[in-house]
Scaffold this motif. Structure first.
Motif, PDB file in Angstrom:
ATOM      1  N   ARG A  76       0.816  -1.212   0.000  1.00 28.02           N
ATOM      2  CA  ARG A  76       0.000   0.000   0.000  1.00 28.02           C
ATOM      3  C   ARG A  76       0.850   1.263   0.000  1.00 28.02           C
ATOM      4  N   PHE A  77       2.092   1.143   0.396  1.00 33.25           N
ATOM      5  CA  PHE A  77       2.959   2.314   0.410  1.00 33.25           C
ATOM      6  C   PHE A  77       3.503   2.569  -0.987  1.00 33.25           C
ATOM      7  N   MET A  78       3.315   3.771  -1.451  1.00 37.37           N
ATOM      8  CA  MET A  78       3.791   4.141  -2.780  1.00 37.37           C
ATOM      9  C   MET A  78       5.315   4.035  -2.860  1.00 37.37           C
ATOM     10  N   PHE A  79       5.980   4.535  -1.811  1.00 31.95           N
ATOM     11  CA  PHE A  79       7.435   4.504  -1.755  1.00 31.95           C
ATOM     12  C   PHE A  79       7.896   4.044  -0.375  1.00 31.95           C
ATOM     13  N   SER A  80       9.077   3.477  -0.349  1.00 32.17           N
ATOM     14  CA  SER A  80       9.760   3.183   0.907  1.00 32.17           C
ATOM     15  C   SER A  80      11.196   3.667   0.759  1.00 32.17           C
ATOM     16  N   VAL A  81      11.674   4.349   1.783  1.00 32.29           N
ATOM     17  CA  VAL A  81      13.028   4.902   1.702  1.00 32.29           C
ATOM     18  C   VAL A  81      13.791   4.572   2.983  1.00 32.29           C
ATOM     19  N   PRO A  82      14.982   3.997   2.850  1.00 33.25           N
ATOM     20  CA  PRO A  82      15.802   3.736   4.040  1.00 33.25           C
ATOM     21  C   PRO A  82      16.615   4.977   4.419  1.00 33.25           C
ATOM     22  N   LEU A  83      16.604   5.330   5.695  1.00 26.98           N
ATOM     23  CA  LEU A  83      17.418   6.446   6.179  1.00 26.98           C
ATOM     24  C   LEU A  83      18.588   5.896   6.974  1.00 26.98           C
ATOM     25  N   ARG A  84      19.752   6.308   6.602  1.00 27.52           N
ATOM     26  CA  ARG A  84      20.963   5.849   7.297  1.00 27.52           C
ATOM     27  C   ARG A  84      21.614   7.037   8.001  1.00 27.52           C
ATOM     28  N   TYR A  85      22.630   6.720   8.813  1.00 32.23           N
ATOM     29  CA  TYR A  85      23.340   7.792   9.499  1.00 32.23           C
ATOM     30  C   TYR A  85      24.000   8.726   8.486  1.00 32.23           C
ATOM     31  N   LEU A  86      24.178   9.972   8.892  1.00 31.48           N
ATOM     32  CA  LEU A  86      24.805  10.962   8.027  1.00 31.48           C
ATOM     33  C   LEU A  86      26.297  10.696   7.881  1.00 31.48           C
ATOM     34  N   ASN A  87      26.881  11.258   6.836  1.00 31.85           N
ATOM     35  CA  ASN A  87      28.336  11.153   6.692  1.00 31.85           C
ATOM     36  C   ASN A  87      29.023  12.139   7.634  1.00 31.85           C
ATOM     37  N   GLY A  88      30.341  12.104   7.648  1.00 37.36           N
ATOM     38  CA  GLY A  88      31.089  12.915   8.601  1.00 37.36           C
ATOM     39  C   GLY A  88      30.852  14.403   8.455  1.00 37.36           C
ATOM     40  N   GLU A  89      30.810  14.891   7.210  1.00 34.84           N
ATOM     41  CA  GLU A  89      30.617  16.327   6.988  1.00 34.84           C
ATOM     42  C   GLU A  89      29.251  16.790   7.470  1.00 34.84           C
ATOM     43  N   ASP A  90      28.216  16.005   7.184  1.00 36.17           N
ATOM     44  CA  ASP A  90      26.869  16.379   7.620  1.00 36.17           C
ATOM     45  C   ASP A  90      26.745  16.293   9.139  1.00 36.17           C
ATOM     46  N   GLU A  91      27.422  15.300   9.731  1.00 43.48           N
ATOM     47  CA  GLU A  91      27.386  15.178  11.194  1.00 43.48           C
ATOM     48  C   GLU A  91      28.054  16.394  11.838  1.00 43.48           C
ATOM     49  N   PHE A  92      29.168  16.836  11.244  1.00 40.05           N
ATOM     50  CA  PHE A  92      29.841  18.047  11.742  1.00 40.05           C
ATOM     51  C   PHE A  92      28.931  19.261  11.598  1.00 40.05           C
ATOM     52  N   GLU A  93      28.197  19.347  10.482  1.00 42.17           N
ATOM     53  CA  GLU A  93      27.304  20.486  10.255  1.00 42.17           C
ATOM     54  C   GLU A  93      26.234  20.571  11.338  1.00 42.17           C
ATOM     55  N   ILE A  94      25.709  19.400  11.758  1.00 40.48           N
ATOM     56  CA  ILE A  94      24.719  19.392  12.839  1.00 40.48           C
ATOM     57  C   ILE A  94      25.331  19.946  14.124  1.00 40.48           C
ATOM     58  N   LEU A  95      26.538  19.490  14.455  1.00 45.43           N
ATOM     59  CA  LEU A  95      27.198  19.966  15.671  1.00 45.43           C
ATOM     60  C   LEU A  95      27.437  21.471  15.612  1.00 45.43           C
ATOM     61  N   TRP A  96      27.860  21.948  14.443  1.00 50.27           N
ATOM     62  CA  TRP A  96      28.175  23.373  14.334  1.00 50.27           C
ATOM     63  C   TRP A  96      26.916  24.223  14.410  1.00 50.27           C
ATOM     64  N   ARG A  97      25.830  23.740  13.827  1.00 49.27           N
ATOM     65  CA  ARG A  97      24.568  24.473  13.938  1.00 49.27           C
ATOM     66  C   ARG A  97      24.100  24.526  15.389  1.00 49.27           C
ATOM     67  N   ALA A  98      24.270  23.412  16.101  1.00 50.04           N
ATOM     68  CA  ALA A  98      23.882  23.403  17.518  1.00 50.04           C
ATOM     69  C   ALA A  98      24.747  24.373  18.311  1.00 50.04           C
ATOM     70  N   GLN A  99      26.038  24.406  18.015  1.00 52.73           N
ATOM     71  CA  GLN A  99      26.957  25.282  18.727  1.00 52.73           C
ATOM     72  C   GLN A  99      26.664  26.750  18.461  1.00 52.73           C
ATOM     73  N   THR A 100      26.238  27.059  17.238  1.00 58.91           N
ATOM     74  CA  THR A 100      26.000  28.458  16.864  1.00 58.91           C
ATOM     75  C   THR A 100      24.533  28.875  17.036  1.00 58.91           C
ATOM     76  N   GLY A 101      23.733  28.018  17.676  1.00 57.11           N
ATOM     77  CA  GLY A 101      22.362  28.386  17.996  1.00 57.11           C
ATOM     78  C   GLY A 101      21.380  28.281  16.858  1.00 57.11           C
ATOM     79  N   ARG A 102      21.732  27.555  15.807  1.00 61.97           N
ATOM     80  CA  ARG A 102      20.827  27.431  14.657  1.00 61.97           C
ATOM     81  C   ARG A 102      20.046  26.122  14.679  1.00 61.97           C
ATOM     82  N   LEU A 103      20.058  25.428  15.805  1.00 64.58           N
ATOM     83  CA  LEU A 103      19.364  24.154  15.897  1.00 64.58           C
ATOM     84  C   LEU A 103      18.332  24.169  17.025  1.00 64.58           C
ATOM     85  N   VAL A 104      17.799  25.337  17.311  1.00 63.08           N
ATOM     86  CA  VAL A 104      16.753  25.475  18.332  1.00 63.08           C
ATOM     87  C   VAL A 104      15.405  25.394  17.628  1.00 63.08           C
ATOM     88  N   TRP A 105      14.637  24.337  17.910  1.00 62.46           N
ATOM     89  CA  TRP A 105      13.386  24.106  17.197  1.00 62.46           C
ATOM     90  C   TRP A 105      12.400  25.253  17.373  1.00 62.46           C
TER      91      TRP A 105
END
Length: 322
Positions: free
Chosen positions: A172-201
């Motif tokens: 019944r699902f039109m699509f299925s997509v697997p989500l995996r962990y981010l690569n190193g650069e994207d993981e660093f980007e998350i940390l930097w956004r959190a550090q600089t206050g850009r990750l406040v929901w």
């Protein structure tokens, strides 16, 4: 209805705006954002499989706000009953009659988090809604709001207290997509956004303004349905589907729902690219998310741990556009 580039240009522009807005908070997952857009304009459903903490719920909440759609979230648990999803009639002493209390399924955008924690009986309550965009309560059938879109998540690596989706449900699902962990650069980007206050929901949520309303989405759905498809494209989709039914490593190939998913999805993908016609690459882009979750492999392939996506890629390599 003959389309011009002027008709599909707003769809491509709105998608670009949505993608840029989501990327201000969510790192990576651009393929997921595209698939959600394609599914919503096809009025389909999407199954997201991934480990916890991969932004599955966050992306869905953002998309619901941007689409100005009514949004409800169902948290999967073994004690959730079908009535908790579709609704129930409740007797009121004041009015001396039964009044329908609609469940969360009566929303434009429904997120079912950890769907495999629902019992099979409760999972089946979603089948009618996903297939026919209606719900039956006490023998009466009620149409669901338009547009209607279901997004479900599950952790494929956790088995305790879960109930695997049966083939009929996955189909019944039109699509299925697997989500995996981010690569190193994207993981660093998350940390930097959190550090600089850009990750406040809370701060980010205040900046979210609807990009589309349900009426505009309905109009776009009508527009993409008129995207032109030549006969060779339909033949190509047919050949891909037939190849899954005749492959040596596949015990059960895909159903006609997969054919329709590729056709409808390819139309939307073309519109997102600003085209009024489908090309083979539109089909190829969606082959993995449309086919992989529908395939059941032969026992030997399962024992040999043959990846499903490698089989689909092999099919794509061998099937040519006639």
């Amino acid at each position: 209805m003959d389309l011009s580039e002027r008709d599909v240009a707003p769809i491509a522009e709105k998608f670009l705006e949505i993608k840029e807005t989501v990327n201000q908070y969510v790192v990576g997952h651009e393929d997921l954002i595209r698939l959600i857009a394609i599914s919503s304009l096809s009025e389909g459903a999407i199954l997201i499989e991934g480990v916890p903490g991969t932004a599955k719920t966050t992306v869905s909440k953002i998309m619901a706000r941007l689409l100005s759609a009514s949004f409800k979230r169902v948290q999967g648990a073994v004690d959730i009953q079908p009535a908790d999803i579709i609704g129930v009639r409740i007797y009121t002493r004041d009015e001396e009659e039964f009044i329908l209390k609609k469940g969360p399924i009566f929303s434009n955008f429904v997120l079912v988090d950890e769907i495999n924690r629902l019992t099979p009986k409760t999972q089946s309550a979603l089948l009618e809604a996903m297939s026919e965009q209606q719900a039956t309560i006490d023998g009466e059938t009620y149409p669901l709001p338009r547009p209607f879109f279901v997004m479900a998540t599950q952790n494929p690596y956790e088995f305790e207290g879960t109930f695997a989706l049966v083939e009929a449900q996955r189909d019944r699902f039109m699509f299925s997509v697997p989500l995996r962990y981010l690569n190193g650069e994207d993981e660093f980007e998350i940390l930097w956004r959190a550090q600089t206050g850009r990750l406040v929901w809370e701060d980010y949520a205040r900046t979210l303004a609807p990009v589309l309303n349900p009426g505009e989405i309905e109009g776009m759905i009508r527009t993409v349905s008129a995207v032109h498809v030549e006969e060779p494209i339909c033949r190509y989709i047919t050949d891909l589907v037939m190849a899954t039914r005749n492959h040596a490593d596949i015990r059960l190939g895909v159903s006609s729902r997969a054919s329709l998913a590729l056709l409808r999805g390819a139309k939307v993908n073309a519109a997102l690219e600003g085209r009024t016609y489908v090309i083979p690459d539109d089909v190829k882009t969606l082959a993995l998310p449309a086919l992989c979750h529908r395939l059941i492999l032969e026992r030997e392939a399962v024992i040999g741990r043959v990846p499903v996506d490698s089989i689909v890629r092999e099919i794509l390599d061998h099937v040519e556009v006639s």
